[in-house]
Motif scaffolding. Structure first.
Motif, PDB file in Angstrom:
ATOM      1  N   PRO A 121       5.294  10.820   7.845  1.00  0.00           N
ATOM      2  CA  PRO A 121       6.454   9.969   8.137  1.00  0.00           C
ATOM      3  C   PRO A 121       6.447   8.647   7.379  1.00  0.00           C
ATOM      4  CG  PRO A 121       4.986  10.097  10.037  1.00  0.00           C
ATOM      5  CD  PRO A 121       4.470  11.062   9.013  1.00  0.00           C
ATOM      6  N   VAL A 122       5.287   8.186   6.974  1.00  0.00           N
ATOM      7  CA  VAL A 122       5.234   6.943   6.204  1.00  0.00           C
ATOM      8  C   VAL A 122       5.875   7.150   4.842  1.00  0.00           C
ATOM      9  CG1 VAL A 122       3.692   5.254   5.154  1.00  0.00           C
ATOM     10  CG2 VAL A 122       3.185   6.150   7.417  1.00  0.00           C
ATOM     11  N   VAL A 123       5.578   8.277   4.213  1.00  0.00           N
ATOM     12  CA  VAL A 123       6.120   8.561   2.887  1.00  0.00           C
ATOM     13  C   VAL A 123       7.620   8.830   2.955  1.00  0.00           C
ATOM     14  CG1 VAL A 123       6.036  10.185   0.950  1.00  0.00           C
ATOM     15  CG2 VAL A 123       3.931   9.395   2.002  1.00  0.00           C
ATOM     16  N   SER A 124       8.075   9.480   4.015  1.00  0.00           N
ATOM     17  CA  SER A 124       9.484   9.855   4.099  1.00  0.00           C
ATOM     18  C   SER A 124      10.348   8.765   4.744  1.00  0.00           C
ATOM     19  CB  SER A 124       9.632  11.165   4.876  1.00  0.00           C
ATOM     20  OG  SER A 124       9.129  11.008   6.192  1.00  0.00           O
ATOM     21  N   GLY A 125       9.775   7.619   5.097  1.00  0.00           N
ATOM     22  CA  GLY A 125      10.541   6.548   5.724  1.00  0.00           C
ATOM     23  C   GLY A 125      11.467   5.840   4.753  1.00  0.00           C
ATOM     24  N   GLU A 126      12.483   5.181   5.303  1.00  0.00           N
ATOM     25  CA  GLU A 126      13.479   4.500   4.470  1.00  0.00           C
ATOM     26  C   GLU A 126      12.881   3.353   3.667  1.00  0.00           C
ATOM     27  OE1 GLU A 126      16.988   3.252   6.573  1.00  0.00           O
ATOM     28  OE2 GLU A 126      16.928   5.034   7.845  1.00  0.00           O
ATOM     29  N   VAL A 127      12.033   2.562   4.307  1.00  0.00           N
ATOM     30  CA  VAL A 127      11.447   1.404   3.625  1.00  0.00           C
ATOM     31  C   VAL A 127      10.583   1.866   2.457  1.00  0.00           C
ATOM     32  CG1 VAL A 127       9.929  -0.579   3.898  1.00  0.00           C
ATOM     33  CG2 VAL A 127      11.546  -0.013   5.694  1.00  0.00           C
ATOM     34  N   LEU A 132       9.631   2.669  -3.391  1.00  0.00           N
ATOM     35  CA  LEU A 132       9.318   3.602  -4.471  1.00  0.00           C
ATOM     36  C   LEU A 132      10.427   3.677  -5.506  1.00  0.00           C
ATOM     37  CD1 LEU A 132       7.647   6.520  -2.482  1.00  0.00           C
ATOM     38  CD2 LEU A 132       6.527   4.840  -3.948  1.00  0.00           C
ATOM     39  N   GLU A 133      11.667   3.618  -5.053  1.00  0.00           N
ATOM     40  CA  GLU A 133      12.799   3.742  -5.973  1.00  0.00           C
ATOM     41  C   GLU A 133      13.120   2.442  -6.706  1.00  0.00           C
ATOM     42  OE1 GLU A 133      15.911   5.157  -3.463  1.00  0.00           O
ATOM     43  OE2 GLU A 133      14.938   7.112  -3.156  1.00  0.00           O
ATOM     44  N   ASN A 134      12.871   1.291  -6.072  1.00  0.00           N
ATOM     45  CA  ASN A 134      13.347   0.021  -6.632  1.00  0.00           C
ATOM     46  C   ASN A 134      12.255  -0.953  -7.044  1.00  0.00           C
ATOM     47  OD1 ASN A 134      16.160   0.637  -6.186  1.00  0.00           O
ATOM     48  ND2 ASN A 134      15.695   0.405  -4.013  1.00  0.00           N
ATOM     49  N   ALA A 135      10.992  -0.637  -6.804  1.00  0.00           N
ATOM     50  CA  ALA A 135       9.921  -1.610  -7.067  1.00  0.00           C
ATOM     51  C   ALA A 135       9.884  -2.031  -8.529  1.00  0.00           C
ATOM     52  CB  ALA A 135       8.570  -1.046  -6.647  1.00  0.00           C
ATOM     53  N   TYR A 136       9.946  -1.078  -9.437  1.00  0.00           N
ATOM     54  CA  TYR A 136       9.852  -1.454 -10.850  1.00  0.00           C
ATOM     55  C   TYR A 136      11.100  -2.215 -11.303  1.00  0.00           C
ATOM     56  CZ  TYR A 136       9.113  -1.399 -15.830  1.00  0.00           C
ATOM     57  OH  TYR A 136       8.941  -1.789 -17.128  1.00  0.00           O
ATOM     58  N   ALA A 137      12.255  -1.755 -10.868  1.00  0.00           N
ATOM     59  CA  ALA A 137      13.494  -2.430 -11.277  1.00  0.00           C
ATOM     60  C   ALA A 137      13.566  -3.855 -10.730  1.00  0.00           C
ATOM     61  CB  ALA A 137      14.704  -1.628 -10.797  1.00  0.00           C
ATOM     62  N   ASP A 138      13.099  -4.054  -9.501  1.00  0.00           N
ATOM     63  CA  ASP A 138      13.156  -5.379  -8.884  1.00  0.00           C
ATOM     64  C   ASP A 138      12.080  -6.330  -9.404  1.00  0.00           C
ATOM     65  OD1 ASP A 138      15.242  -4.442  -7.376  1.00  0.00           O
ATOM     66  OD2 ASP A 138      14.105  -4.277  -5.507  1.00  0.00           O
ATOM     67  N   THR A 139      10.885  -5.794  -9.675  1.00  0.00           N
ATOM     68  CA  THR A 139       9.738  -6.665  -9.970  1.00  0.00           C
ATOM     69  C   THR A 139       9.156  -6.495 -11.364  1.00  0.00           C
ATOM     70  OG1 THR A 139       8.127  -5.069  -9.154  1.00  0.00           O
ATOM     71  CG2 THR A 139       9.071  -6.601  -7.541  1.00  0.00           C
ATOM     72  N   GLU A 140       9.463  -5.399 -12.034  1.00  0.00           N
ATOM     73  CA  GLU A 140       8.890  -5.041 -13.337  1.00  0.00           C
ATOM     74  C   GLU A 140       7.375  -4.879 -13.269  1.00  0.00           C
ATOM     75  OE1 GLU A 140      10.302  -7.577 -16.468  1.00  0.00           O
ATOM     76  OE2 GLU A 140      12.387  -7.287 -15.902  1.00  0.00           O
ATOM     77  N   VAL A 148       4.562  -4.581  -4.017  1.00  0.00           N
ATOM     78  CA  VAL A 148       4.809  -4.983  -2.626  1.00  0.00           C
ATOM     79  C   VAL A 148       4.008  -6.229  -2.274  1.00  0.00           C
ATOM     80  CG1 VAL A 148       4.513  -4.293  -0.217  1.00  0.00           C
ATOM     81  CG2 VAL A 148       5.499  -2.689  -1.851  1.00  0.00           C
ATOM     82  N   LEU A 149       2.716  -6.232  -2.623  1.00  0.00           N
ATOM     83  CA  LEU A 149       1.855  -7.353  -2.244  1.00  0.00           C
ATOM     84  C   LEU A 149       2.179  -8.631  -3.007  1.00  0.00           C
ATOM     85  CD1 LEU A 149      -1.625  -5.638  -1.871  1.00  0.00           C
ATOM     86  CD2 LEU A 149      -0.089  -6.394  -0.069  1.00  0.00           C
ATOM     87  N   ALA A 150       2.453  -8.514  -4.287  1.00  0.00           N
ATOM     88  CA  ALA A 150       2.637  -9.710  -5.104  1.00  0.00           C
ATOM     89  C   ALA A 150       4.087 -10.184  -5.161  1.00  0.00           C
ATOM     90  CB  ALA A 150       2.126  -9.455  -6.514  1.00  0.00           C
ATOM     91  N   ALA A 151       5.045  -9.255  -5.115  1.00  0.00           N
ATOM     92  CA  ALA A 151       6.436  -9.665  -5.271  1.00  0.00           C
ATOM     93  C   ALA A 151       7.187  -9.700  -3.947  1.00  0.00           C
ATOM     94  CB  ALA A 151       7.145  -8.730  -6.252  1.00  0.00           C
TER      95      ALA A 151
END
Length: 181
Positions: A121-127, A132-140, A148-151
């Motif tokens: 359920p952790v992997v399939s959760g919305e957050v 996973l989908e937006n981390a690179y686009a948001d933070t590079e 998650v930890l740094a940005a």
């Protein structure tokens, strides 16, 4: 859930160190058992594919805490007592055993390590999916955990670092000002 030989040996090592840290009478020996326990836990975190947590455990638990405990021990008087182990009351063993039984009872409800999709359920959760989908686009940042930890949680991580640093400075200040007879 099956354990490999190395995982089983590491688990036995960590449990042995924890028991040793609790029952050894010699404070230095107990401290060394605690440091070994912390190092074993950091290896377990790395094996669970959480190297950031493992590195933190190694640095803080096995490193900084051990140094602070050794400094505190060096500035105290060592009592001369006979005996290697502390006596343990039956009530304490029963209470700790009950707590361990409750904790072990929760293990079957945890998702399997490395389980994908609906099994976890952790992997399939919305957050999680958002990160996973937006981390690179948001933070590079390519690593999701680092993103998650740094940005996303940068101020929280900075706050945790400040708390740990402040605790270390306070402990060193107290050790330098105390007069031990």
């Amino acid at each position: 859930m099956t354990l490999s030989l190395i995982e089983g040996l590491l688990l036995v090592f960590v449990l042995g160190c924890a028991i040793g840290a609790a029952v050894l009478r010699d404070v230095l020996a107990s401290l060394m058992a605690f440091a070994a326990y912390s190092l074993g836990i950091s290896i377990i975190w790395v094996m669970l594919e959480a190297p950031d947590v493992g590195l933190t455990e190694a640095a803080v638990g096995a490193g900084i805490m051990t140094i602070l405990f050794i400094l505190a021990l060096a500035n105290t008087v060592r009592p001369q007592e006979n005996g290697l182990f502390e006596s343990i009351s039956v009530r304490t063993v029963v209470l700790v055993g009950a707590f361990v039984a409750v904790m072990i009872a929760t293990v079957p409800s945890l998702p399997a390590v490395g389980a994908d999709g609906a099994a976890n359920p952790v992997v399939s959760g919305e957050v999680t999916q958002y990160y996973l989908e937006n981390a690179y686009a948001d933070t590079e940042v390519k690593n999701g955990v680092t993103a998650v930890l740094a940005a996303y949680r940068g101020f929280d991580t900075l706050g945790e670092a400040v708390v740990v640093f402040s605790a270390g400075v306070a402990a060193l200040t107290v050790l330098r000002q105390e007069v031990f007879a």
